[in-house]
Design a protein around this motif. Structure first.
Motif, PDB file in Angstrom:
ATOM      1  N   GLU A 103     -17.737 -10.168   0.593  1.00 52.05           N
ATOM      2  CA  GLU A 103     -17.058 -10.701   1.492  1.00 52.05           C
ATOM      3  C   GLU A 103     -16.000 -11.519   0.928  1.00 52.05           C
ATOM      4  O   GLU A 103     -15.572 -12.723   1.316  1.00 52.05           O
ATOM      5  N   GLY A 104     -15.514 -10.876  -0.148  1.00 53.01           N
ATOM      6  CA  GLY A 104     -14.183 -11.674  -0.891  1.00 53.01           C
ATOM      7  C   GLY A 104     -14.950 -13.080  -1.549  1.00 53.01           C
ATOM      8  O   GLY A 104     -13.901 -14.022  -1.858  1.00 53.01           O
ATOM      9  N   THR A 105     -16.357 -13.357  -1.641  1.00 53.46           N
ATOM     10  CA  THR A 105     -16.364 -14.391  -2.434  1.00 53.46           C
ATOM     11  C   THR A 105     -16.796 -14.259  -3.889  1.00 53.46           C
ATOM     12  O   THR A 105     -17.061 -15.267  -4.579  1.00 53.46           O
ATOM     13  N   LEU A 106     -16.828 -13.091  -4.364  1.00 55.06           N
ATOM     14  CA  LEU A 106     -17.124 -12.938  -5.806  1.00 55.06           C
ATOM     15  C   LEU A 106     -16.138 -12.411  -6.511  1.00 55.06           C
ATOM     16  O   LEU A 106     -15.846 -12.489  -7.641  1.00 55.06           O
ATOM     17  N   GLY A 107     -14.887 -11.708  -5.909  1.00 51.77           N
ATOM     18  CA  GLY A 107     -13.675 -11.406  -6.682  1.00 51.77           C
ATOM     19  C   GLY A 107     -12.958 -10.532  -5.479  1.00 51.77           C
ATOM     20  O   GLY A 107     -13.254 -10.507  -4.424  1.00 51.77           O
ATOM     21  N   ILE A 108     -11.720 -10.338  -5.756  1.00 52.76           N
ATOM     22  CA  ILE A 108     -10.814  -9.654  -4.921  1.00 52.76           C
ATOM     23  C   ILE A 108     -10.715  -8.167  -5.394  1.00 52.76           C
ATOM     24  O   ILE A 108     -10.196  -8.018  -6.592  1.00 52.76           O
ATOM     25  N   ILE A 109     -10.973  -7.282  -4.473  1.00 54.39           N
ATOM     26  CA  ILE A 109     -10.643  -5.930  -4.737  1.00 54.39           C
ATOM     27  C   ILE A 109      -9.357  -5.419  -4.610  1.00 54.39           C
ATOM     28  O   ILE A 109      -8.585  -5.561  -3.788  1.00 54.39           O
ATOM     29  N   THR A 110      -9.098  -4.673  -5.903  1.00 55.48           N
ATOM     30  CA  THR A 110      -7.724  -4.394  -6.046  1.00 55.48           C
ATOM     31  C   THR A 110      -7.577  -2.791  -6.326  1.00 55.48           C
ATOM     32  O   THR A 110      -6.322  -2.375  -6.154  1.00 55.48           O
ATOM     33  N   LYS A 111      -8.664  -1.950  -6.486  1.00 53.95           N
ATOM     34  CA  LYS A 111      -8.504  -0.732  -6.468  1.00 53.95           C
ATOM     35  C   LYS A 111      -9.961  -0.160  -6.079  1.00 53.95           C
ATOM     36  O   LYS A 111     -11.069  -0.646  -6.475  1.00 53.95           O
ATOM     37  N   ILE A 112     -10.241   1.083  -5.366  1.00 56.45           N
ATOM     38  CA  ILE A 112     -11.326   1.244  -4.770  1.00 56.45           C
ATOM     39  C   ILE A 112     -11.601   3.113  -5.227  1.00 56.45           C
ATOM     40  O   ILE A 112     -10.563   3.686  -4.832  1.00 56.45           O
ATOM     41  N   ALA A 113     -12.734   3.319  -5.746  1.00 58.05           N
ATOM     42  CA  ALA A 113     -12.807   4.688  -6.000  1.00 58.05           C
ATOM     43  C   ALA A 113     -13.770   5.205  -4.894  1.00 58.05           C
ATOM     44  O   ALA A 113     -15.018   4.634  -4.955  1.00 58.05           O
ATOM     45  N   VAL A 114     -13.462   6.119  -4.166  1.00 56.04           N
ATOM     46  CA  VAL A 114     -14.494   6.433  -3.065  1.00 56.04           C
ATOM     47  C   VAL A 114     -15.093   7.775  -3.166  1.00 56.04           C
ATOM     48  O   VAL A 114     -14.236   9.038  -3.739  1.00 56.04           O
ATOM     49  N   GLU A 166      -5.766   1.884  -2.844  1.00 59.40           N
ATOM     50  CA  GLU A 166      -5.551   0.490  -2.850  1.00 59.40           C
ATOM     51  C   GLU A 166      -6.271  -0.414  -1.745  1.00 59.40           C
ATOM     52  O   GLU A 166      -6.312   0.517  -0.708  1.00 59.40           O
ATOM     53  N   PRO A 167      -6.619  -1.459  -1.821  1.00 58.18           N
ATOM     54  CA  PRO A 167      -7.356  -2.000  -0.624  1.00 58.18           C
ATOM     55  C   PRO A 167      -6.534  -2.232   0.512  1.00 58.18           C
ATOM     56  O   PRO A 167      -7.216  -2.411   1.582  1.00 58.18           O
ATOM     57  N   GLY A 168      -5.363  -2.252   0.517  1.00 59.32           N
ATOM     58  CA  GLY A 168      -4.566  -2.352   1.983  1.00 59.32           C
ATOM     59  C   GLY A 168      -4.470  -1.044   2.741  1.00 59.32           C
ATOM     60  O   GLY A 168      -3.868  -1.136   3.676  1.00 59.32           O
ATOM     61  N   ALA A 212      -8.444  -1.928  10.213  1.00 59.51           N
ATOM     62  CA  ALA A 212      -9.285  -2.562   9.252  1.00 59.51           C
ATOM     63  C   ALA A 212      -8.825  -1.904   7.995  1.00 59.51           C
ATOM     64  O   ALA A 212      -8.539  -0.668   7.903  1.00 59.51           O
ATOM     65  N   THR A 213      -8.376  -2.771   6.898  1.00 58.44           N
ATOM     66  CA  THR A 213      -8.143  -2.175   5.734  1.00 58.44           C
ATOM     67  C   THR A 213      -9.271  -1.673   4.888  1.00 58.44           C
ATOM     68  O   THR A 213     -10.627  -2.118   5.125  1.00 58.44           O
ATOM     69  N   ILE A 214      -9.197  -0.883   3.950  1.00 58.59           N
ATOM     70  CA  ILE A 214     -10.561  -0.195   3.389  1.00 58.59           C
ATOM     71  C   ILE A 214     -10.992  -1.155   2.499  1.00 58.59           C
ATOM     72  O   ILE A 214     -12.224  -1.475   2.198  1.00 58.59           O
ATOM     73  N   GLY A 215      -9.943  -2.413   1.990  1.00 57.30           N
ATOM     74  CA  GLY A 215     -10.494  -3.255   1.095  1.00 57.30           C
ATOM     75  C   GLY A 215     -11.367  -4.236   1.997  1.00 57.30           C
ATOM     76  O   GLY A 215     -12.351  -4.634   1.577  1.00 57.30           O
ATOM     77  N   GLY A 216     -11.097  -4.509   3.411  1.00 56.15           N
ATOM     78  CA  GLY A 216     -11.904  -5.227   4.089  1.00 56.15           C
ATOM     79  C   GLY A 216     -13.219  -4.466   4.378  1.00 56.15           C
ATOM     80  O   GLY A 216     -14.368  -5.111   4.368  1.00 56.15           O
ATOM     81  N   CYS A 217     -13.203  -2.973   4.380  1.00 54.04           N
ATOM     82  CA  CYS A 217     -14.536  -2.479   4.837  1.00 54.04           C
ATOM     83  C   CYS A 217     -15.322  -2.520   3.708  1.00 54.04           C
ATOM     84  O   CYS A 217     -16.512  -2.930   3.804  1.00 54.04           O
ATOM     85  N   VAL A 218     -14.905  -2.577   2.589  1.00 52.00           N
ATOM     86  CA  VAL A 218     -15.686  -2.683   1.120  1.00 52.00           C
ATOM     87  C   VAL A 218     -16.230  -3.902   1.138  1.00 52.00           C
ATOM     88  O   VAL A 218     -17.262  -4.250   0.853  1.00 52.00           O
ATOM     89  N   ALA A 219     -15.241  -5.051   1.265  1.00 53.95           N
ATOM     90  CA  ALA A 219     -15.770  -6.441   1.175  1.00 53.95           C
ATOM     91  C   ALA A 219     -16.745  -6.831   2.057  1.00 53.95           C
ATOM     92  O   ALA A 219     -17.757  -7.552   1.862  1.00 53.95           O
TER      93      ALA A 219
END
Lengths: 468, 422, 437
Positions: free
Chosen positions: A200-211, A109-111, A138-145
């Motif tokens: 950077e959170g301008t196109l969508g909000i990430i709620t799950k990440i496959a790494v 999850e992004p947090g 930093a959260t992984i969601g932030g890292c991805v964004a």
């Protein structure tokens, strides 16, 4: 301030404890690590993707801007609610859902804090290489964004190289899955996954990440090399690459930084050297042995004043200390620290550094430069007192000159911090009208009403923010 | 305008027919409206602007090597053939990047790059004759994917043309770049449907000190996967580790076993020597063959050429991906159907050899989706029947979004029609 | 000692404006803050509270009760100070902010009762007497089972009151004389700072401490006119009473010529070593007449060999013991190896380290009452790490930790004792005396 009817509706989606309306709370969600701030109208803390979708839909229906937030530690203003609206706090979505060792895929999850992901996959014998400076918070969601980078980018790449699938809530509230969550290859067609990575959170909000995960290196050797001139250090870097060595880390400290480090840590660094390189080669034992020998020869052949090799882990920590202490010690020199992110092709690092020194002198500012010499991502760190308005004006001019030269050298505005607000004014210089037009159209396609994290990257209007 | 450019546009049907691709491909060409040979990005822009005005569909083409049919001509389309834009513009040995025009042949690139002591590890099974532009449009994911990635992760910069924004350059020589949207990666694999590449910059790396190929015979899938388990204990990626059924293997070697494993090991000499030893030990076979030096070059080229050979024998290599842990079962399933295969062991990419492209209801795809795999592994969907399955699987949110993006860059839907999801 | 000016935010301004302005908002404090770990809210971490301090300082916000509660949302564990790249001590800023709030709003009656009356008065007789009576009447056991009074809620502290040892009806300072001579010629003279907890509820600690010092040959002086060190007041924002306490304790100890002042309370020790100089701008030597040592610090530094000789010699099976690092011993005083050295010389015990021994227990003075759920949650994590060691005893050096941890262990019904390091040491010495005669 939002009216009660609106607030109540948000409360009905996430619960009253997860809606913050108090002045003091709103202040605390107004800033990020740029130290700039703007107070939002509301803060909503979500617990799952459905809530994100409902919140976005409701905000959209009521013409409210939405600003996704993780830990709020980014360095470009991406988390700042610049135009009023609702901050969506995502750090409660903090579970590592699965680490599949055989398939080498983790779903999170992004947090989840990036360092936690790092630690958990290490426990299973796997490796997630991107290690930004803020990895502990930093959260992984932030890292991805933001497309976070780190010290290992030259050899291992950055966040974008490890994301194979995403679940994203679009600005209209629809939930979209991109890429794959179970297979390493595939992902037909236009790569939406990589459109959202770094958006950077301008196109969508990430709620799950496959790494995607890889194997950790089995062996490594760490070197501290000192040069009497930045030019020599630059040549050393070039020759190392020429000799077919791709170090996992090649970090650089300039004279101001070296002196600051020595002031505080007293580890015995000479105060008159112009450049210090921290180099690490890793991989299979034979690779490291061979590479280390060649590296040593190359560094000396270019005329290193000295070279220290870590004989064990403890010594390695000591050598790394000099690099890790760079930001903390610089930050203590003056009340305000402004960390910049100028990235150039590796062959131009020496030129960039020389120009930074010229700019320092021109504006009489204290700038300590350190960074990732191996991938060209430098961090000129400007040390001022933000209460001194005159000095702050000079800072703005100096930053502009740094970016101008950076682009002139074929570089880019940001290597790992993101564009956010702070670099948006420079976008046209790098991308020209065509590029900006394309970005604007992409944004418009996904977010026609410009409600998701507006005024970032391709900002519609200029934003002036204060320091908190 | 067309008449002014007559030497670049072919109009009479005979000339057009002579310039089309070999009709032996699984997806044949219809005779297009015309073929044009641009020589620069400005030519491409001019063509696109004109085609957009006339609402004439365009199809970019490299060497037509991809089995997805992505470059197949339609009768009412204009084929944009990049064979005149085929230069290797620069091999930068300091910043380790390669800049090429889209028509540059991969074969030529491999040769030039290796001559400079560098390495470009991107390939695709059927595309030894492919082009740099094809690699980008199709996002080649070759045998070396597990260790080196695909075209997407090796792209530094793209120059893209579309009728709305003109010529856009995204990315650059910097190793790290998060400025703006990472469109340079997103566009790779879009098969020309959202823009046409006119220049590409790829990442290079040092050519490995030593390169070795080992082939290992196996007579059972289970025995191979026992070997794989031991190999996994090394916790390292080799450049390639494939398992092929004997029919497929026969294209590179004489085979007396049911299966052949192809191992490509590259790295420092001592490291390669050690890995060789370990792998041979794990395989427990006295029929292993090792190819080094000149033998290596010979076998390496043979391996890269396999795709063309199988195609000549009317074998269609359908590509799918399975999660790694389901591969063993999948191979047994293929065996049950008597399909020949080539498995990329380290990442689950599988080539399934069929007599012709399978229909969308083929039970192979059912199995793949059941196991949460992917419908492609080396190239894109193109015009293959499985693309309809992909459309069904992805759902309306995805399709809506992609259509909106398409409209933003190609409002008249002229770019590469009838492929992928459009 | 400086007095505060009329300006409402003068305390923060006076002490800490430079600190506040230097915060780079990097967020590193989030990585280690035990409170932030529980609810991931920006109010939990230091960066947020520093932003709040700055807003108050520069008039961006008006102080109010909500903000007062946010400043109370800190354990004062000092972990943030350890990771802050700029080298700030945010916990100190928050203590000053609390003092600002007290100046503005004064304290609710119950806090006033606790801090000004019970902990404020000299010998803490009324506190001790009340607690002792209540304990004997098993009032606390009753309170736990009936979930009243509401003020204790679900916190571990509430349960800790049901785990208290027998409380003598008189405070320690009433039961022991001011001057104690050793059996042989004194090797030195030390002052003993009792501290409020060791004077009332945990008298076993002060008894053990004094006895050990005497056994080692020290003349021990326990000034009768000493009082609470004042740290609880510092943490509660009652700087007025804190200053009174400094004056009171200074005069109590300065009249003697002491080689050292010994204290067996982690919080008290950091209060004396850290808060006093902060408030008075002079060192302990000047304020109290001698340097201050935590008892474990003193014993390990100077008398490890002597103590070894006093240990019992009969071999018995070793009991597993683990050690919890109190924040105010470990971070504020740098004391972590010394208690372990003492534990290692005790033959009856085998030391097993717990994971994250330096993580706060969650007590944090008033924190455990203001933020019961977070406090309990933190305590439970500590409980888990203790459980995982398989130890039968957890040793520590702080009364707050002792109350919190024993409560948490009791909550799960675990059969693990919580004891102060010196009590364990004194028990061993007593065993040693028996086995040697």
């Amino acid at each position: 301030m939002l009216n009660k009817v609106l607030v109540d509706k948000f409360v009905s989606i996430v619960g009253s404890l997860n809606v913050l309306t108090d002045e003091s709370d709103l202040l605390l969600y107004s800033y990020d690590a740029t130290q700039l701030y703007k107070i939002p109208d509301l803060v909503v803390i979500v617990n799952n993707a459905e809530e994100v979708s409902k919140v976005i839909k409701f905000a959209k229906a009521n013409n409210l801007n939405v600003y996704p937030r993780g830990s709020g530690t980014n360095l470009s203003g991406g988390s700042i609610p610049v135009d009023g609206g609702v901050v969506i706090e995502l750090n409660r979505l903090n579970k590592i859902l699965n680490i599949d060792v055989e398939n080498r895929i983790a779903v999170v999850e992004p947090g989840v804090i990036a360092a936690t992901l790092d630690a958990e996959v290490s426990k299973k014998g796997l490796f997630y290489p991107p290690d930004p400076g803020s990895i502990a918070v930093a959260t992984i969601g932030g890292c991805v964004a933001e497309g976070a980078g780190g010290l290992r980018a030259l050899k291992y790449g950055t966040t974008k190289d490890y994301i194979i699938g995403l679940e994203v809530v679009l600005p209209n509230g629809d939930i979209l899955r991109t890429g794959s969550f179970s297979s390493l290859r595939g992902s037909p067609g236009f790569d939406l996954t990589h459109l959202f990575v770094g958006s950077e959170g301008t196109l969508g909000i990430i709620t799950k990440i496959a790494v995607k995960l890889i194997y950790p290196a089995k062996s490594r050797k760490t070197f501290l090399v000192m040069y009497d001139s930045v030019g020599k250090a630059g040549i050393a870097v070039a020759k190392i690459i020429e000799n077919k060595i791709i170090p996992s880390t090649m970090e650089f400290l300039d004279k101001i930084t070296i002196n600051a480090v020595e002031d505080f840590t007293k580890i015995g660094l000479p105060r008159d050297i112009e450049a210090l390189l921290l180099i690490e080669v890793d991989g299979e034992p034979e690779d490291v042995e061979t590479a280390a020998k060649i590296l040593e020869e190359v560094c000396l052949s270019v005329g290193a004043r000295s070279i220290s090799i870590a004989k064990n882990d403890a010594e390695r920590m000591r050598l790394m200390e000099a690099r890790r202490a760079a930001l903390p010690v610089l930050a203590r020199l003056k009340p305000t620290t402004i960390l910049e992110d100028a990235t150039v092709p590796r062959s131009k690092v020496a030129d960039m550094l020389e120009r930074i020194h010229e700019i320092q002198d021109k504006y009489n500012l204290m700038i300590g430069s350190f960074g990732h010499a191996g991938d060209g991502n430098l961090h000129p760190t400007i040390l001022v007192d933000r209460r001194n308005k005159e000095e702050m004006k000079k800072v703005d001019m100096a930053i502009k000159e740094i970016f101008d030269y950076c682009i002139e050298l074929g570089g880019t505005l940001t290597g790992e911090h993101g564009i956010g607000i702070v670099k948006a004014p420079f976008m046209e210089k790098e991308f020209k009208k065509e590029g900006l037009s394309l970005f604007r159209d992409i944004k418009k396609t996904l977010d026609p009403e410009n409600k998701l994290n507006p005024n970032k990257i391709v900002g519609a209007k200029e934003v002036h923010l204060e320091y908190i | 305008m067309m008449k002014e450019r007559s030497e670049r546009y072919l109009f009479d049907s005979e000339r057009i027919e002579n310039n089309l691709a070999d009709k032996n491909l699984p997806f044949g060409d219809e005779t297009p409206y015309s073929i044009t040979y641009p020589e620069s990005n400005k030519d491409v822009l001019e063509i696109l602007n004109w085609a957009n005005k006339e609402k004439l569909k365009v199809i970019p083409r490299g060497s037509m090597s991809s089995l997805s049919g992505g470059a197949c001509a339609l009768s009412s389309s204009l084929v944009i053939n990049f064979s005149k834009m085929n230069k290797i513009i620069e091999i930068d040995t300091h910043d380790l990047v390669l800049t090429v025009e889209p028509g540059a042949k991969l074969k030529d690139i491999y040769f030039e790059v290796e001559r400079s002591g560098l390495y470009f590890p991107i390939d695709s099974f059927s595309s030894y004759n492919g082009t740099a532009g094809g690699a980008a449009g199709e996002n080649y994911q070759g045998m070396r994917f597990a260790k080196y990635g695909d075209t997407r992760l090796n792209t530094m910069q793209i120059e893209l043309v579309n009728p709305v924004h003109g010529i856009v350059t995204l990315g650059g020589k910097t190793v790290k770049n998060v400025s703006g949207y990472d469109a340079k990666i997103a566009w790779i694999g879009s098969e020309g449907t959202l823009g046409i590449f006119t220049k590409l910059m790829y990442k290079l790396m040092p050519l490995p000190e030593k390169r070795t190929i080992i082939t290992l015979p196996f007579d059972s899938i289970d025995v191979f996967f026992d070997f794989k388990k031991k190999f996994d204990s090394l916790k390292i990626f080799v450049s390639a580790l494939d398992l092929m059924s004997s029919k497929v293997a026969s294209y590179i070697s004489e085979v007396s076993s049911k299966y052949l494993s192809f191992v490509l090991i590259e790295g420092r000499t001592l490291e390669v020597e050690r890995l060789k030893k370990e792998i041979l030990k794990f395989a427990e076979s006295n029929k292993a063959q090792i190819f080094e030096g000149n033998d290596f070059d010979f076998m390496y080229k043979k391996r890269l050429n396999m795709g063309e050979k199988t195609l000549n024998d009317k074998l269609f290599a359908d590509d799918v991906t399975l999660p790694i842990k389901t591969c063993s079962d999948f191979l047994k399933f293929l065996e049950g159907r008597r399909y020949d295969f080539l498995l990329h062991v380290q990442d689950g990419g599988v080539l399934v050899f069929r007599k012709e492209p399978p229909g969308k209801n083929d039970d192979i795809y059912e199995k793949v989706l059941e196991q949460n795999g992917s419908l492609i592994s080396e190239r894109q969907l193109g015009i293959q029947p499985k693309r309809e399955l992909f459309l069904e699987k992805m759902g309306s949110v995805y399709i809506e979004l992609m259509r909106s993006l398409k409209k933003a860059v190609d409002p008249n839907f002229i770019l590469s029609p009838n492929r992928y999801i459009f | 000692m400086s007095t505060s000016s009329e300006n409402s935010l003068s305390l923060i301004e006076e002490y800490y404006e430079e600190q506040i302005i230097r915060c780079m908002k990097c967020g590193m404090c989030q990585s280690i803050c035990p409170v932030y770990y529980e609810d991931s809210l920006e109010t939990g971490c230091a960066r947020g509270k520093l932003a709040l301090s700055e807003a108050l300082l520069h008039g961006k916000l008006e102080p109010n009760h909500k903000i007062e509660m946010i400043f109370n949302k800190c354990l004062l564990c000092h972990a943030c100070a350890q990771v802050c790249p700029v080298g700030l001590s945010p916990d100190k800023v928050f203590a000053a902010a609390r003092a600002e709030m007290v100046k503005r709003y004064d304290m609710p009656w119950i806090k006033s009762l606790i801090y000004r009356k019970l902990l404020g008065e000299g010998k803490l007789s009324s506190l001790t007497g009340t607690l002792s009576l209540a304990n004997r009447l098993k009032l606390f056991v009753l309170a736990r089972s009936l979930s009243i009074p509401k003020i204790f809620g679900k916190s571990a502290i509430r349960l800790s009151f049901a785990t208290l040892p027998d409380i003598p009806s008189k405070p320690f300072l009433d039961r022991f004389p001011e001057l104690l001579e050793p059996n042989s010629k004194p090797i030195g003279t030390v002052g003993y700072f009792v501290g409020c907890a060791q004077n009332s509820v945990f008298q076993d600690v002060s008894e053990a401490s004094v006895n050990i010092l005497l056994a080692l040959g020290y003349r021990v002086i326990i000034p009768k006119d000493q009082g609470c060190c004042g740290f609880p007041h510092y943490g509660a924002g009652d700087f007025e009473t804190l200053k009174q306490k400094i004056i009171q304790n200074s005069s109590a100890f300065k009249k003697y010529k002491l080689d050292a002042i010994i204290i067996s309370c982690a919080t008290g020790g950091s209060g004396l070593k850290d808060v006093y100089p902060e408030m008075t701008k002079e060192d302990n030597l000047k304020t109290l007449g001698a340097n201050v040592y935590d008892i474990s610090e003193f014993l390990a530094l100077k008398h490890l060999d002597d103590l070894k000789k006093m240990m019992p010699t009969d071999k018995k099976e070793k009991i597993k013991i683990t050690y919890h690092d109190a924040c105010h011993l470990n971070r504020l005083q740098g004391i972590s190896s010394q208690p372990r050295q003492l534990l290692r010389i005790m033959p009856s015990y085998e030391l097993v380290e717990m994971e994250n021994s330096t993580k706060c227990c969650g007590e944090g003075g008033g924190f455990t009452f203001y933020y019961q759920n977070i406090s309990s949650s933190i305590a439970n994590r500590k409980k888990e790490t203790i459980k995982n060691t398989g130890a039968k005893v957890v040793a520590l050096g702080c009364p707050g930790c002792r109350a919190q941890i024993s409560g948490a262990l009791k909550q799960e019904g675990l059969d693990i004792d919580t004891k102060h390091t010196v009590c364990l040491l004194w028990d061993e010495i007593k065993k040693g005396k028996d086995s040697n005669f």
